[in-house]
Every structure is written in C-alpha cells, then in structure tokens.
Design an enzyme around this catalytic site. Structure first.
Site, PDB file in Angstrom:
ATOM      1  N   THR A   1       0.827  -1.210   0.000  1.00 45.44           N
ATOM      2  CA  THR A   1       0.000   0.000   0.000  1.00 45.44           C
ATOM      3  C   THR A   1       0.858   1.256   0.000  1.00 45.44           C
ATOM      4  O   THR A   1       0.439   2.298  -0.493  1.00 45.44           O
ATOM      5  CB  THR A   1      -0.924  -0.022   1.240  1.00 45.44           C
ATOM      6  OG1 THR A   1      -1.717  -1.211   1.199  1.00 45.44           O
ATOM      7  CG2 THR A   1      -1.836   1.185   1.290  1.00 45.44           C
TER       8      THR A   1
ATOM      9  N   VAL B   1      -4.172  -5.614   9.065  1.00 49.67           N
ATOM     10  CA  VAL B   1      -3.368  -4.622   8.346  1.00 49.67           C
ATOM     11  C   VAL B   1      -4.206  -4.160   7.163  1.00 49.67           C
ATOM     12  O   VAL B   1      -4.102  -4.709   6.073  1.00 49.67           O
ATOM     13  CB  VAL B   1      -2.043  -5.259   7.873  1.00 49.67           C
ATOM     14  CG1 VAL B   1      -1.182  -4.225   7.152  1.00 49.67           C
ATOM     15  CG2 VAL B   1      -1.267  -5.843   9.058  1.00 49.67           C
TER      16      VAL B   1
ATOM     17  N   TYR C   1       5.735 -11.737   5.561  1.00 45.69           N
ATOM     18  CA  TYR C   1       4.677 -11.101   4.781  1.00 45.69           C
ATOM     19  C   TYR C   1       4.274 -12.098   3.682  1.00 45.69           C
ATOM     20  O   TYR C   1       5.028 -12.330   2.752  1.00 45.69           O
ATOM     21  CB  TYR C   1       5.233  -9.813   4.183  1.00 45.69           C
ATOM     22  CG  TYR C   1       4.266  -8.943   3.433  1.00 45.69           C
ATOM     23  CD1 TYR C   1       2.903  -9.184   3.416  1.00 45.69           C
ATOM     24  CD2 TYR C   1       4.735  -7.844   2.724  1.00 45.69           C
ATOM     25  CE1 TYR C   1       2.027  -8.366   2.722  1.00 45.69           C
ATOM     26  CE2 TYR C   1       3.874  -7.004   2.026  1.00 45.69           C
ATOM     27  CZ  TYR C   1       2.526  -7.281   2.022  1.00 45.69           C
ATOM     28  OH  TYR C   1       1.673  -6.461   1.323  1.00 45.69           O
TER      29      TYR C   1
ATOM     30  N   LYS D   1       2.123 -11.424   8.578  1.00 38.99           N
ATOM     31  CA  LYS D   1       1.066 -10.660   7.956  1.00 38.99           C
ATOM     32  C   LYS D   1       0.548 -11.517   6.819  1.00 38.99           C
ATOM     33  O   LYS D   1       1.247 -11.768   5.835  1.00 38.99           O
ATOM     34  CB  LYS D   1       1.585  -9.318   7.417  1.00 38.99           C
ATOM     35  CG  LYS D   1       0.417  -8.445   6.946  1.00 38.99           C
ATOM     36  CD  LYS D   1       0.674  -7.691   5.699  1.00 38.99           C
ATOM     37  CE  LYS D   1      -0.648  -7.347   5.035  1.00 38.99           C
ATOM     38  NZ  LYS D   1      -0.480  -6.512   3.847  1.00 38.99           N
TER      39      LYS D   1
END
Lengths: 313, 313, 313, 313
Positions: free
Chosen positions: C50, C213, C138, C166
């Site tokens: 992002t 998140v 991630y 995540k």
C-alpha cells in the site's frame, strides 16, 4: 564503447563466482570473462538471472559490474542486468551501472505490483529517459510474472525507447510474429532480438533472431559460438546438431534434488559446479538462501561434462 | 486403416462447421475434409481444441467423427480428439470413437482434479489398455492446466503406451530434450512427435519433430504442406519464409475484440470466418457460449486473407 | 520502543504521499501518521504494498521511514516493510530501517528467483540473524508468487525466527489451521498473526487472529478500530456490521478503468484520492509508472466516501 | 421436491463409494446418505469434486444420481453436480439429472477453452433455459481455472438465472462484497450463497452466507451441524470452537504422501478411509487414476479420527 546496432551473436549471462563466505570472487570472475572473450563471445551480460542478481547485495552488484567492465575494457559491449521491482529503483541501479562503465541495461517490467501494458510502456520510457544508456527489455514471465506484449515491444522499438529484447518467454509463436513485424517495419536493422530459449536457438536464428543469451554458454561457449556460426552460414543441419548436443549437456541443470531445493538453485549450482570442475572458478558456491548441490549432484554434473566432451572421463 | 509408424506430416485439427442453429453441418464438414485431402494432408484430427470439442454435445461429437471417418474412408489416418475430465470418461469417448471408425485417439491428462505425474501415467496406461486404439498424448497446459513431464512421456513411449505426442505446450526447450532423448533410445522411429506450435514449425522440424498440427492449416493447408516439404528437403530458408508468411496470416486470429470475447472465440471464429469467406463452409458460427465475430472483425479476417494471398482483394 | 508480544490491533499499511513531481511529501505523511495515531491505531506499517514501496527509490524509502519514525516517536511500533528480491538485499534494507529507527521488519520470501520452502526458511533465518530487529513474515502470493507454507511458518514461529505473520494470502483455511496449531503449541501468546484480508476481518478475529493490516484503514481508521473493539468484546454482530460497511466502502478501489490501468494503480490511486478529498494529504499522485486516476474516477471515489458517511454529500 | 428459497444449512458434497473393481457401491452410498439425513443435513450434493465426478463414467454418474435420489426420496433437496467442459455437455448431463430425479444442478463455468465473463454469463443462461432445474453456480478456480466475477454473479442472481452460488474460490473479500450487494438489492432472500471454504465457515456465516458445502461433512456431519446451529443462534464463540476442532480434524486430508500422489487423491482417499474406518462404507477405494492411500496413510487417518473424538483410540 557503444553497442553495435543491432547487437548480434552469443551473449552469455555471466555467472557470479562467490567465495565460500559469499563475497564476490573477483579473480574468478575475471577468469570467467577472459575465457569467454578468448572464445569469441559478442557481448557479456552480468547481473542477469544466471548471475544471481536477485540474491546479491548492492555492494556485490557494484563489484560485479566494475570487475566485468574493467576486465572487458571495451572489447565487447557490457549489458548490465537490472532486476528491480519498479521504475525508480531501476533508475537507482542504472546510475550505478553508468558509474561502473556498463554499455547498456537489460531491464524487466515492474516485478511486484500488479501492472498493465500502459504502465509497462511508461516504465521503459522513463528508464530510457533517465538512464543515459541503451535499454534492452528482458521478457521472462517465469520470474517477472508478466509477459511483455508484442504491441508494446513494437511501439518501444519503433520510437527508439528500446535497443532490443532479451526474450526468455518461451513463447516462440509470439516471438515469430514480432520478428516478422519488425522486418516489415524495417526495424530489424536497429532493434536486436536475443533469445533466452537456449535449447531452441537454431530455430530462433532460423526465424531471424539476432543472437542468444545462453546460461549454459558460461560452461560451453564454444558450442553456442559454433551454433551461431553455422546458422550465420546457413548450414542448418550443423546448427541443429550442435543444439542437440547442447540440449543433452543441459541435463546438468537437473543435478539437484527437486524435492530439496529450488530448480534455480539446481541450475545455477550446476553451472558453477561445472565451471569449478573445468578449473575456471575457485569455488562453486551459490548465493544464500539457495541450497548448495551435494556431492552426488556434483558427480552428476561431472558425468554430464564428460558425456558432453568437455571433461576427460 | 492403421496409422503409419511414426506418423509424419501435416495433420490439421479440423474445425467443426455448424449450422446457424448450432447443429453439425455435415455437408460443410465433408467439403472441409475433401479440400484438405485434395491438398495432401497426412492425417486429420477432428474434435481437438480447434474443433471446439469441449463445447459440443455427445451427439454432435459422434456426428463429427462418423462424418469425418466416412469421408476420409481410409485415405489417411483419422485421429479422434478426446477432451474429457478423467480416465473413465476418456474410455466412454474411446468406445464411441472406435464405433465411428477412428484410427487413433488424442488424449489429454485429467483436466479437472489436481493430479500427479504418477496418476497421469496410470491414466494413459488405462486408456491404452481399454481403448483398443493407438493413443497420442495431447500436451496443452494452457487448457489442461498440467504440463506433461518429459520423463513420463519417455516412459510411456518406451513401453508402447503412447504412439506419439501432440505438443502444444510451447516449451520448446523441453521438447528438444525429449526429441534428443527419443533418438538416443531409438524411439524416434516408432513414436511420433507433432508440434502444435504452429508459428514455429520450421524450428520444430529442424529439431526433429515428425509433423505439425496447425489450426491455421484448416485455412491454408498449402502453406503448411509447402513448409513441411521444404523442411523434408532441407531447404530451411524456404521453410522459414513460408513460416513467416503463415505467422503474418495468423494475425487473423486477433480479429475479435479481446475486451468482448475470449481469445478462443476470436481465433476459432476467425478460422471459420476465413473458411466461410473462402467458400469452404456454409456458416461461420461457433458453438455456444462463444461470442461470434461481428462484421468489423470479419472484415479484418478478409483483409488478412487478401494480404496473405488467399483471397482476391 | 519494542513491539509488544504479540502485537495486536489495527496496523495500517501507510500510504506514501507524494508531491506532483514524485518526491515524498513529508508534511502530508506526518499528517497521515498523526491522524492515525489520534484515532488509536496500534502500530503503523510504512513501505508495504500500500505504501508503493516497490515503486520508490532508495532515497524515498529512507525519507519515508525516517519521517514516520520521527513522527511516531515511540508512541506505537513502526513496522518497516521490506520488499526486496533476495536475502542480501533484505539485509541492505534492514540496515537502513535500523538507522531510520524502525521497530520491526515485515519481509517477504524471495521475489524473483524460483525458490523452495527450505530456501525460504533459510532466508528468514538469515534475515533474523542479520537484521537486529524482530521480523514479521509477509505472505502475499498475489505479488510474491509464492505461498508461505504452514509448516515453515510454524517452525519459524517456534524457534523464534519470526515475531509474526502478515497474512494476505487469502487462504483462510490454511490460516485457520495455522492459528489452531499455534494455540496448541502455546505460540499464540508470542507470535502475532495479522490478517491482510481487510474485508474478512471479523471472521479472522473470530478465528483468533491478533489484528489486521487494512489498506483502507488509511482512509477509515475509525471503522477498523470499531470493528476490532467489537470483536475484542465479543459483540460479533456489531463487528460484522462494521465489516459490511467497510466492504461497501472498499468499492472505491474499483474507481479506475481496468482496461486502462493496473488494479494496483486503481486501488492505491483511490486511497490517495480519498485522503486528498478528506484533506489529509496535499496531492493524490501515485508513483510512476502507475496511471493516475482521471476526474471521473475521482468522482467515483468521492461518491463512495459520501455513501460511506466519511464525507458530506 | 423443490429447493427451499433460499437453501440454507449444511449440504455435504457426497463421496462416491466404490467397489474394489471401481464400480459404484450403491449399498454403501445408501448408508452414507441415510447417515447424513439421520444427522440432519439440509440437502445433499452428489457428483461434486468430492464425489470424484470428473473421474466417473457416464453410467457410474447416473447410478450415483439415481441411488441418491431414490434414497433421499424427497426428504431434502438433491443438488446434482455437473462437471463438464462446456454448455452443450452440461445440457446433456442436465437431462440425465432430471431423469434421475435431481432437484437442482451445481454447474461450473466452461472448463477447458479460454473464456470470458460474457461467455460465462451466456453459458449459465443457456443452461438455465435448457435444463429445467434451478441452477447453482459452482465457483472453484483451483479446478475450473476461472474465477466467476462478482458482477456476473450479481446479474445472474438478479435476473433469476441462478438460484445460488457454491463459493469455493477462497476469495472471502469478494464473497463479502457479493453478500453485501445481494442484501442491498434484496436478493439475499431468493439467492443462496453456500461457502465451500470448509475451514472458515464461522466467518462465512457471520458474513451472511446461507450455508456450507463441506467435504469433511461426509465424515463429521455433526460437527458442521453444531457449527451451523451455533451460528444461527448467534453463539459465535461456540461456532468458532467447533470450527477449530474441525480444522484440526481436517489434517486427515494430508495423510497421503504429496511426493507420491495428487493432493486430491490424498484428501478424497482420506475421507473414504475415514468413512471405512467408521463403518459407513465397505471399501475405501478412490477412482482411477488416483493413487490409493497406503497403510501408513490410513493409520494417519485413524489417528486423526481418534484425536478428533470420532473413533475410540
């Protein structure tokens, strides 16, 4: 030096010799480059996938480029691979490549974020405008996860953004259509198409490709040079026979156990094991986190070299 | 008739002409087959992807096979495509193919369920044992979503399970390694490798493939036959030139708007529009649920035929 | 500050505000961070997908990290995203993150080269050993093109290599099995699972995830905080209702024309357009080579904000 | 009987018991169905992926449908799975399903040919028009290789083409947006959304899904029924706890060696081994060409059943 227009011939994507502790082994790298130049390769391509560029630190990448450029010293073009996730990062790397003395860049589409042909074209245009070096597009969907579309490549060839294409897409049908379109638009004398399909080089040259970027060319440059010359002279049966021999030799890339390591680790480990067995580099280590070949895998590499006539039995 | 060993030459995957209401147009199908036999094709392959087999009812598929087999009447082998999700369904289709008079089957790996090389080998062995006809493996990962692995194909060639391979994988490197391995094991005189990469046929034949299965061969059989003959005579530059022309002609497959229809609908619609424009079939309809080409797309097909020298301007 | 063990709550992956010429707009970034801290987020995550990290130069990335760390000033943990192609490059970035004052790293598997679970585990172990900061894995197969396997994550949780995960894989079944396994091994009190599936947060929290998140949390942090608090208090119907509202608001990410830009450009452009319309940042520009939203797309973002109750109509 | 509107609850995709020689074991199938009805399932779904439909001959499929319909005898709806490559073939199968007494069809998008959302919508419209039964769309990109897009599903829900959706896409974000959109348009009382994400059922029900299609429900229907009832009563912590237990039990699907068989063979073999160990079916055989579980794999299934409380230790 500047790259000839268009670049033709055999352009090995250089392996990156490492020390046992993972530093760039500059002596071995110089020997590798000198051996290839002695044999007659037409350019060299450090920091491609075969060069493990995605696994190397910034400092290591710079050492590779500087070592190669100094060793080559203008005898052939040095095409610096740039494997970065986006445009601004490519421009960071391009500045470093200019500093090191590279002659051209080989650049992928954006790697990470989902993208679009319009964005890919914009990417290459910004790279060309900002980099100050000729740019080859590197089409390798297996690692980039995007296929460069033919229309985009044609546009970027026509407007001078790209000096050439390294096509590792394996899409020979699309490549053929590109080659036909380039010729129809008179672009084949300014835009260089190099195939990365190193086991179908005879067919690619027959189709009009300008050259080849063979990972296996690190190990057996003579084979690819013979293949290229046979093709240039139109002796296609000889080209095919040489390609057959190289296809058999390529079995060394399967040396590693696919259940225990990535196929990249197997192939790159095999190229380095072969160069080590041939006495070209001092240490066959690949970059972390790749799994090294074990002794039995190295033995398979040795067998392939013997069968391929590159090593005494 | 039995298939020669190994099958060589140009083997068009037949389009399936339909009436405006979606029935098989047997008159048009007969004309298509007679035209191809007149030109000299070496076998025909109904019910492949080009034949829209995945979109046809059981009755339509049977009508196609019976019509083709009766029309061919033993002049060349009839290879019946079998696109089914699993082994038992392939055997259902094989019985129907035997009844219709087919000479061999072209069979994919299981389509739907996640699978494994051991299961794929078992699949082909059961098909061979139960079908009573020679079996060609059909490797088309774009639609089957599995790539046949080289070791499996070699095993199935060596033990006589498979009579050949139709390779539409586009993986020319793996194909080259297969061809080299087949020759080394003396299997290239019993096992037939047919490429489906219809824009890289010159390279495939140079590499040792036995023939080609070109969708575009429905439209321009003469082109593929000239290409095959040039290759057989070793006049590779002529083969390449013919392939270049066919690659340009292939642009007709892009006639449809990619935002409005699947690329399959565009390609198959274009082949049929071309056959309609050439007067071979009565109606260019494709099977539901495919989107038909609109008038402007048909115009693009016409232009491609004119540029390709197949239609007067 | 150190991260709490395990990290819980709402952790927005920060947008990176840019000036019209593509520089990091540090004033806007500070305002964005202050707004999120004011609302009560539990940590911030600069330089994730992002944050357009893959599109930012090294200098820009450093500016982002320094600006965020200084603004946060220890009030919550700063998790620095690291999007790099391989281990050595991650370590380069980790040093920069330490220098900037980050509290932890969020690291993907190798991005470019084909890899293997054993190599991915080695990658994270080397990163943990060399980085000097806690490491969150991630998992984002849509961009990394590898799914972290559950067994590897469990091993790396058990031996302390990883502080958390995540999970943007969208594989909620595998995530559930991971959460159950972590609890059975007593690891859920030391290892933090944060979902990136921002439209299924109620379900993920019900399943035992520690937090979320959410990219949309840049725009509507209050929504995600209400959702998190409702879940913590076990008022699941309220959590679901809030998630429904946020799912409807998420329609703003479709503002861009999918035929004209990548879906990433649309989503990130929409987040930034929303922040601009809300007065948080000065300029809605996204990083090159992304296509910017046009006026009609911005209008669609405005409509979504009005319908979502974030902007007066 | 007709399906209620909309269908709600637990709908097991029935395993297909086979004899050692691969025939449908109708006695075992009846016992399986009776057991599920006794426990209280809300419908049954023969010939789905769990039913190995892609591996069964036409005759076997018909035997399955007839046996299930006669056994159920109108007590709950029978949803007949249709796994076919294209529209005309789906209509062939639909006629057979009507003959056998099915109450509705569960139909995928076209499987083999490349397709397009417009063509997928046309496919479902033609199926609905021709089949004479309500149609559920089956979204399973892992096997169909196409994701149904949300806009298409919404259109087909709004115009009455589809009675519902079985969502095995794993894309919970898109599913949430669909559920919100259906409610906003008042379609949630006529259109049934059933999740196939059998390890995230609590979250899906919290999000508003109407029910679940759990393969594991063949083995442990009580678990899924308890989960569904807890959700219906809003006791979400109990639903989550039950889901956790089922997620742990799901480990039995990993019983097979992934290096030696497809993951489908492992999962389906494990369901059948469990049903055999529980005394429900006579023989655990899966359909060819799947690899059967070996003794140690069956032992792992037994252990999972004991740990899950379904079998005495």
């Amino acid at each position: 030096m500047t790259t000839q227009t268009p670049l033709r011939g055999v352009v090995p994507p250089l392996c990156t010799p490492l020390t046992p502790t993972g530093e760039v082994d500059t002596d071995s790298l110089r020997r590798l480059v000198e051996r290839l130049l002695d044999r007659g390769v037409h350019a060299v391509f450090p920091l491609g996938s075969t060069g493990e560029a995605s696994h190397l630190s910034r400092a290591s990448r710079q050492t590779v480029l500087e070592t190669v450029a100094r060793t080559v010293a203008g005898r052939v073009p040095v095409l610096a691979g740039v494997i970065e996730t986006g445009t601004a990062r490519v421009l960071d790397a391009a500045r470093a490549a200019v500093d090191a003395g590279a002659d051209a860049l080989v650049v992928t589409a954006p790697l990470y974020a989902p993208t679009h042909p319009v964005e890919i074209a914009e990417h290459f245009r910004r790279v060309r405008a900002g980099a100050g070096l000729p740019v080859f597009a590197y089409d390798n969907p297996a690692t980039v996860h995007t296929k460069l579309d033919r229309a985009t490549v044609l546009d970027l060839a026509a407007d001078g953004t790209l000096a050439g294409l390294k096509d590792s897409s394996g899409d020979e049908g699309s490549l053929r259509r590109l080659l036909v379109a380039l010729r129809r638009r008179g672009l084949d004398s300014s835009f260089s198409v190099l195939t990365g399909s190193e086991l179908a080089v005879d067919g690619a040259l027959l189709a009009g490709a300008h050259g080849v970027v063979p990972g296996l060319g690190n190990v057996d440059p003579d084979g690819y040079l013979r293949l290229f010359r046979a093709a240039r002279e139109g002796v296609w049966s000889a080209a095919a026979q040489e390609q057959d021999r190289l296809a058999a030799l390529f079995a060394l890339t399967d040396a590693g156990d696919p259940a225990a390591m990535g196929r990249g680790s197997s192939a790159l480990g095999a190229f380095k094991a072969a160069l080590h067995l041939l006495g070209v580099i001092d240490c066959p280590a690949t970059a972390a986190p790749q799994v090294p070949l074990d002794a039995s895998a190295v033995e398979r590499v040795r067998t392939a070299l013997v069968e391929g006539g590159l090593l005494a039995g």
